[in-house]
Scaffold this active site. Structure first.
Site, PDB file in Angstrom:
ATOM      1  N   GLU A 129       3.561  -6.411   2.142  1.00  0.00           N
ATOM      2  CA  GLU A 129       2.306  -7.135   2.386  1.00  0.00           C
ATOM      3  C   GLU A 129       1.746  -7.784   1.119  1.00  0.00           C
ATOM      4  OE1 GLU A 129      -0.591  -5.324   4.999  1.00  0.00           O
ATOM      5  OE2 GLU A 129      -2.240  -6.183   3.853  1.00  0.00           O
ATOM      6  N   ASP A 183       0.782   0.031  -0.493  1.00  0.00           N
ATOM      7  CA  ASP A 183      -0.485   0.694  -0.136  1.00  0.00           C
ATOM      8  C   ASP A 183      -1.402   0.746  -1.364  1.00  0.00           C
ATOM      9  OD1 ASP A 183       0.554   1.513   2.538  1.00  0.00           O
ATOM     10  OD2 ASP A 183       1.910   2.685   1.297  1.00  0.00           O
TER      11      ASP A 183
HETATM   12  C1  LIG Z   1       8.309  -6.031  -8.135  1.00  0.00           C
HETATM   13  C2  LIG Z   1       6.923  -5.653  -8.566  1.00  0.00           C
HETATM   14  C3  LIG Z   1       5.926  -5.448  -7.649  1.00  0.00           C
HETATM   15  N1  LIG Z   1       4.679  -5.107  -8.052  1.00  0.00           N
HETATM   16  C4  LIG Z   1       3.619  -4.846  -7.062  1.00  0.00           C
HETATM   17  C5  LIG Z   1       3.185  -6.020  -6.246  1.00  0.00           C
HETATM   18  C6  LIG Z   1       2.592  -5.317  -5.038  1.00  0.00           C
HETATM   19  O1  LIG Z   1       1.262  -4.939  -5.332  1.00  0.00           O
HETATM   20  C7  LIG Z   1       3.466  -4.075  -4.891  1.00  0.00           C
HETATM   21  C8  LIG Z   1       4.506  -4.218  -3.800  1.00  0.00           C
HETATM   22  O2  LIG Z   1       3.898  -4.118  -2.553  1.00  0.00           O
HETATM   23  P1  LIG Z   1       4.418  -4.890  -1.266  1.00  0.00           P
HETATM   24  O3  LIG Z   1       4.772  -6.226  -1.641  1.00  0.00           O
HETATM   25  O4  LIG Z   1       3.393  -4.751  -0.181  1.00  0.00           O
HETATM   26  O5  LIG Z   1       5.781  -4.168  -0.846  1.00  0.00           O
HETATM   27  P2  LIG Z   1       6.220  -2.611  -0.751  1.00  0.00           P
HETATM   28  O6  LIG Z   1       7.381  -2.548   0.127  1.00  0.00           O
HETATM   29  O7  LIG Z   1       6.408  -2.061  -2.102  1.00  0.00           O
HETATM   30  O8  LIG Z   1       5.031  -1.877  -0.113  1.00  0.00           O
HETATM   31  C9  LIG Z   1       4.605  -1.671   1.207  1.00  0.00           C
HETATM   32  O9  LIG Z   1       4.615  -2.559   2.188  1.00  0.00           O
HETATM   33  C10 LIG Z   1       3.622  -2.277   3.180  1.00  0.00           C
HETATM   34  C11 LIG Z   1       3.665  -3.355   4.246  1.00  0.00           C
HETATM   35  C12 LIG Z   1       3.794  -0.904   3.753  1.00  0.00           C
HETATM   36  O10 LIG Z   1       2.708  -0.609   4.539  1.00  0.00           O
HETATM   37  C13 LIG Z   1       3.792   0.112   2.659  1.00  0.00           C
HETATM   38  O11 LIG Z   1       4.011   1.396   3.177  1.00  0.00           O
HETATM   39  C14 LIG Z   1       4.707  -0.234   1.568  1.00  0.00           C
HETATM   40  O12 LIG Z   1       6.039   0.042   1.919  1.00  0.00           O
HETATM   41  O13 LIG Z   1       4.085  -3.873  -6.136  1.00  0.00           O
HETATM   42  C15 LIG Z   1       4.369  -4.977  -9.398  1.00  0.00           C
HETATM   43  O14 LIG Z   1       3.213  -4.705  -9.758  1.00  0.00           O
HETATM   44  N2  LIG Z   1       5.373  -5.167 -10.314  1.00  0.00           N
HETATM   45  C16 LIG Z   1       6.633  -5.492  -9.960  1.00  0.00           C
HETATM   46  O15 LIG Z   1       7.498  -5.644 -10.846  1.00  0.00           O
END
Ligand SMILES: Cc1cn([C@H]2C[C@H](O)[C@@H](COP(=O)(O)OP(=O)(O)O[C@H]3O[C@@H](C)[C@H](O)[C@@H](O)[C@H]3O)O2)c(=O)[nH]c1=O
Length: 392
Positions: free
Chosen positions: A283, A23
């Site tokens: 996402e 998010d």
């Molecule tokens: C592994 C990693 C990720 N990230 C960042 C990349 C992304 O912006 C974020 C991870 O987000 P996502 O990939 O979307 O996965 P996610 O599972 O973390 O996030 C979400 O998924 C959505 C579909 C839901 O609506 C949300 O509620 C939320 O659960 O973290 C970093 O900045 N550094 C890291 O080391």
């Protein structure tokens, strides 16, 4: 980049962290791009600064108000917000249908001209979004109209977040082996491991990680698996026979696992660019893997009644035509089909990687041909604004 000299458009973006990092990950990416590339003065209201700080270490956990990379960040700690109509932004975005503070909505209704109001929805490849993208919804009591804005993969949707210059930066990095080695070295990746199949692993706890680690360990080709701290913690700890904390790692059979610290968002891109195969989730990382131009496996955010399996299939139908090994592996990874043998599913996927790689690049081009989300959203806001004598 300097903002234009005329009065800048203002925008308020409201983000509630439901869980994890997606998010705030999406909202932060959007906010930064609005300011950097379009000179929009953004106020980001976010209810959870701790999650924000994990992807952006500059964030001050104690600050009710702060400026981060040109974006004004407000800690949205209560719905009890008093705002004057003059303080309402030109464009107001509620992310994932969050409830805006009633006081803010009341001020929106009093502001002249009225703000453009969007509900920015979640990403899905399903066809129905094309019929809902840009639909208006009248406020039941106030003189306000909200419009739905759906990200997506087709010309009839709002597109995906994609920064200007991203491809140039990525291609230069991927063409420079030494730069990739320098980036990975602080995580413990050795020269030999640079020659192995490098895999990043980001998934939810229910993914069949233990089976996959075993398949890699017993496989034919050396694999280096880079996993951020906290991801698949138990399966990783079992494999390395130690706590899965950043810096930990072990080699068994043909597999080396290295636990990485959670890195800032721009470095996560570099990690995806440096790996040969990326396991992503949710996402935002799912979209970033598409921009990496490398094969990826998506662990979709789970929903009740396996609704997410329908969404996964909708994406695979668009993306993985003719790539049955990827489709089967992805369905199995998400529990949407039974895999009789993980080692075999992995061997099949590995053998198909040379065919999947060009598809990854081709897909990028197809999706980007429709334009990026931020530009499309601003164009729509301007069109709505001029139609209602409401310039933004
Ligand atoms: C592994 C990693 C990720 N990230 C960042 C990349 C992304 O912006 C974020 C991870 O987000 P996502 O990939 O979307 O996965 P996610 O599972 O973390 O996030 C979400 O998924 C959505 C579909 C839901 O609506 C949300 O509620 C939320 O659960 O973290 C970093 O900045 N550094 C890291 O080391």
């Amino acid at each position: 980049m300097n903002p234009p000299a005329s009065r800048a458009t203002t925008l308020a973006l409201f983000c509630k962290v439901v869980d994890n990092y997606g998010d705030i990950g999406i909202c932060w990416r959007l906010a930064r791009q609005l300011w950097r590339e379009h000179g929009v003065r953004v106020t980001l209201w976010v209810d959870d600064l701790s999650s924000f700080r994990r992807i952006c270490p500059q964030v001050d956990l104690g600050a009710a108000e702060q400026e981060v990379e040109g974006v004004r960040v407000l800690h949205w700690s209560s719905q009890d917000v008093t705002t004057t109509p003059e303080d309402v932004a030109d464009i107001v975005i509620e992310f994932f249908a969050v409830d805006l503070p009633p006081g803010y909505v009341a001020a929106m209704a009093q502001r002249l001209p009225r703000p453009v109001w969007f509900n920015l929805e979640g990403l899905t490849a399903e066809e129905w979004v094309e019929g809902c993208h840009r639909l208006p919804s009248m406020h039941p009591r106030l003189k306000l109209t909200k419009h739905f804005f759906f990200p997506g993969f087709t010309v009839k949707t709002g597109g995906l977040l994609h920064e200007a210059g991203l491809d140039e930066e990525r291609l230069a990095f991927q063409a420079d082996r030494a730069a990739m080695a320098r980036f990975l070295a602080p995580f413990g990746v050795t020269k030999e491991e640079m020659d192995s199949l490098k895999v990043s692993l980001f998934c939810y706890p229910h993914a069949p990680v233990a089976a996959q680690l075993a398949a890699w360990a017993d496989g034919e080709r050396p694999v280096t698996c880079l996993v951020p701290e906290g991801v698949a913690r138990e399966a990783v700890a079992d494999f390395i026979q130690a706590d899965a904390v950043a810096g930990a790692g072990a080699t068994r059979g043909r597999l080396t696992v290295r636990v990485l610290p959670f890195v800032p968002q721009p470095d996560y891109d570099r990690l995806l660019w440096a790996c040969d195969l990326n396991f992503v989730r949710g996402e935002d990382s799912f979209v970033r893997a598409q921009w990496a131009g490398r094969p990826f496996v998506w662990h979709i955010y789970p929903q009740d009644e396996n609704l997410h399996h329908k969404k996964l299939r909708a994406f695979l139908d668009r993306y993985a035509g003719g790539l049955d090994e990827l489709a089967t592996f992805s369905l199995g990874w998400n529990g949407a089909c039974v895999i009789a043998s993980w080692p075999q599913a992995w061997r099949d996927l590995q053998a198909a990687l040379p065919r999947i790689a060009p598809r990854a690049e081709e897909w990028r081009g197809e999706v980007l041909a429709h334009g990026d989300l931020t530009t499309q959203m601003l164009d729509f806001a301007r069109a709505l604004g001029s139609a209602s004598e409401n310039p933004v």
